[in-house]
Motif scaffolding. Structure first.
Motif, short mmCIF file in Angstrom:
data_model
loop_
_atom_site.label_atom_id
_atom_site.label_comp_id
_atom_site.label_asym_id
_atom_site.label_seq_id
_atom_site.Cartn_x
_atom_site.Cartn_y
_atom_site.Cartn_z
N MET A 244 0.85 -1.19 0.00
CA MET A 244 0.00 0.00 0.00
C MET A 244 0.89 1.24 0.00
SD MET A 244 -3.19 -0.76 2.54
CE MET A 244 -4.38 -2.06 2.20
N LEU A 245 0.48 2.24 -0.76
CA LEU A 245 1.34 3.41 -0.93
C LEU A 245 1.64 4.09 0.39
CD1 LEU A 245 2.82 5.31 -2.85
CD2 LEU A 245 0.71 6.63 -3.07
N HIS A 246 0.62 4.28 1.25
CA HIS A 246 0.90 4.98 2.51
C HIS A 246 1.81 4.15 3.42
CE1 HIS A 246 -2.91 2.82 3.57
NE2 HIS A 246 -2.23 2.57 4.67
N THR A 247 1.72 2.81 3.34
CA THR A 247 2.61 1.95 4.12
C THR A 247 4.05 2.16 3.68
OG1 THR A 247 0.86 0.28 4.35
CG2 THR A 247 3.12 -0.42 4.81
N GLU A 248 4.26 2.19 2.37
CA GLU A 248 5.62 2.32 1.84
C GLU A 248 6.18 3.72 2.04
OE1 GLU A 248 7.15 -0.37 1.06
OE2 GLU A 248 5.32 -1.53 1.31
N VAL A 249 5.33 4.73 1.92
CA VAL A 249 5.77 6.11 2.15
C VAL A 249 6.23 6.28 3.60
CG1 VAL A 249 4.96 8.50 2.36
CG2 VAL A 249 4.43 7.17 0.30
N ARG A 250 5.46 5.74 4.52
CA ARG A 250 5.84 5.84 5.93
C ARG A 250 7.12 5.05 6.20
NH1 ARG A 250 -0.12 4.68 8.68
NH2 ARG A 250 -1.24 6.30 7.52
N LYS A 251 7.27 3.89 5.58
CA LYS A 251 8.49 3.09 5.78
C LYS A 251 9.72 3.83 5.28
CE LYS A 251 10.59 -1.42 4.91
NZ LYS A 251 11.94 -0.84 4.71
N GLU A 252 9.59 4.45 4.11
CA GLU A 252 10.73 5.19 3.57
C GLU A 252 11.13 6.32 4.50
OE1 GLU A 252 11.79 7.84 -0.44
OE2 GLU A 252 10.12 6.42 -0.47
N ALA A 253 10.15 7.04 5.03
CA ALA A 253 10.45 8.13 5.96
C ALA A 253 11.02 7.59 7.27
CB ALA A 253 9.19 8.95 6.23
N PHE A 254 10.46 6.49 7.77
CA PHE A 254 10.94 5.86 9.00
C PHE A 254 12.42 5.45 8.86
CE2 PHE A 254 11.69 1.97 11.50
CZ PHE A 254 11.27 2.36 12.77
N ASP A 255 12.75 4.81 7.74
CA ASP A 255 14.13 4.36 7.53
C ASP A 255 15.07 5.54 7.34
OD1 ASP A 255 13.25 1.76 7.69
OD2 ASP A 255 13.18 1.44 5.52
N GLU A 256 14.61 6.57 6.62
CA GLU A 256 15.47 7.73 6.37
C GLU A 256 15.81 8.47 7.66
OE1 GLU A 256 16.68 11.68 6.03
OE2 GLU A 256 14.58 11.27 6.52
N VAL A 257 14.79 8.69 8.50
CA VAL A 257 15.03 9.41 9.76
C VAL A 257 15.85 8.55 10.71
CG1 VAL A 257 13.96 10.55 11.74
CG2 VAL A 257 12.92 10.75 9.48
N SER A 258 15.60 7.25 10.73
CA SER A 258 16.38 6.35 11.60
C SER A 258 17.86 6.44 11.28
CB SER A 258 15.91 4.90 11.42
OG SER A 258 14.57 4.75 11.84
N ALA A 259 18.18 6.49 9.99
CA ALA A 259 19.59 6.60 9.58
C ALA A 259 20.14 7.99 9.88
CB ALA A 259 19.71 6.29 8.08
N ARG A 260 19.34 9.01 9.63
CA ARG A 260 19.82 10.38 9.81
C ARG A 260 20.13 10.70 11.27
NH1 ARG A 260 16.69 14.79 10.79
NH2 ARG A 260 14.80 13.88 9.88
#
Length: 344
Positions: free
Chosen positions: A192-208
């Motif tokens: 689902m698009l909102h699932t993947e959008v949230r995952k991308e943001a979650f992973d990006e902020v976790s790394a940052r």
């Protein structure tokens, strides 16, 4: 009761009565009002098949949910969304036709049948996927549709969406400010698009922000799978100090599992919900949540689908629309982790 019956009583031709009932030119306004009043008194209702042949509107929008029927009973999101839709549609006397199906193939078949029979004037497309096979079908059918979600991934169909990326950044930065270094996410259905959008943001902020550990577990949004995912996380050798859930019912289930396993909330574990509801307020401790105006979201969605039908009349193209940004409602389920938990 048929048009023939009304024509006989009114002393008019069937054609004149049809013009009057369907709002078409060909009769005077006084005759139109007389026919409408007579039809009302006689209990006449339009036949959907006949309306399809005449080109008149069906007076209904369709919503198909390819989810278990039990979802409607436990997830407040859909009731709030439908409430908003209904409030916007009431003024135009447009009804909502709701169908629950097993999968997207059945959903597509429903769209084809509805449009062939002119059962609906348009549909709401929900649970947008990254690669969504429903979009080209609706484009091919030229069935008016309003996508609930986005932005992007919905072809030429207009959509109404809320910024999930910014909301996830807000959530992660809040937890980081509380000094959480191990954060898990109990997500919804993959693809689902909102699932993947949230995952991308979650992973990006976790790394940052340099988290020591992070992970995502996908579920079907049900409280049962939310509870199961929580047990897995809290039974592992490395366990999170904070968990973000993709809806409110899973977060409530997570609180229950934490109590069951002797994990203190929020001392040992902070819990956050996506989508605020009364469930988040009545559980102990009350749950910190990403609050979105879902009722208002439904209003915007329905208003824009109504506008889409009138697009040819006013010359204004109906475009994508971004809803009100979510806000963070902080309650008792989040806090700084205790020192022993941080070092565990």
């Amino acid at each position: 009761m048929t048009i023939t019956d009304i024509a006989r009583r009114a002393g008019l031709s069937k054609g004149a009565v049809s013009y009057a009932l369907n709002g078409q030119p060909g009769v005077s306004e006084s005759t139109r009002q007389r026919v409408l009043q007579m039809a009302l008194e006689m209990g006449w209702h339009p036949n959907s098949a006949a309306k399809a042949l005449s080109g008149a509107r069906a007076g209904a929008f369709g919503l198909v949910l390819a989810r278990p029927a039990s979802t409607l009973g436990v997830e407040p999101f859909f009731m709030k969304l439908i409430s908003g839709m209904e409030s916007a549609m009431a003024s135009s006397q447009t009804a909502l036709l709701l169908q629950v199906v097993a999968d997207h193939d059945a959903e597509i078949a429903t769209y084809r049948r509805w449009w062939a029979e002119r059962r609906v004037d348009g549909v709401f497309l929900i649970d947008l996927e990254v690669h969504d096979k429903r979009v080209p079908v609706l484009e091919e059918l030229k069935l008016p549709a309003m996508v609930v979600g986005g932005p992007g991934n919905h072809g030429t169909l207009p959509g109404v969406w809320i910024d999930d990326t910014s909301a996830m950044v807000m959530v992660m930065e809040y937890l980081a400010a509380l000094r959480h270094r191990r954060i898990a996410r109990v997500a919804g259905v993959p693809g689902m698009l909102h699932t993947e959008v949230r995952k991308e943001a979650f992973d990006e902020v976790s790394a940052r922000i340099g988290l020591a550990w992070s992970t995502t577990i996908n579920t079907d949004y049900s409280p049962e799978e939310g509870a199961q995912a929580t047990r897995r996380l809290l039974s592992a050798s490395t366990r999170p100090t904070a968990i973000v859930y993709d809806n409110d019912v899973m977060a409530v289930a997570g609180v229950s599992v934490a109590h069951e396993m002797g994990v203190d909330v929020p001392g040992d574990l902070s819990i956050m919900a996506w989508d605020d509801s009364v469930l988040c307020e009545i559980v102990h401790p009350p749950i910190t949540a990403v609050s979105r105006d879902i009722t208002g979201y439904g209003v915007h969605v329905a208003e824009r689908l109504l506008a889409l039908l009138d697009d040819d009349l006013d010359g204004q193209a109906v475009r994508d629309f971004e809803g009100v940004p979510p806000r963070l409602v902080v309650r008792g389920s989040t806090a700084r982790p205790v020192r022993s938990s941080v070092g565990a």
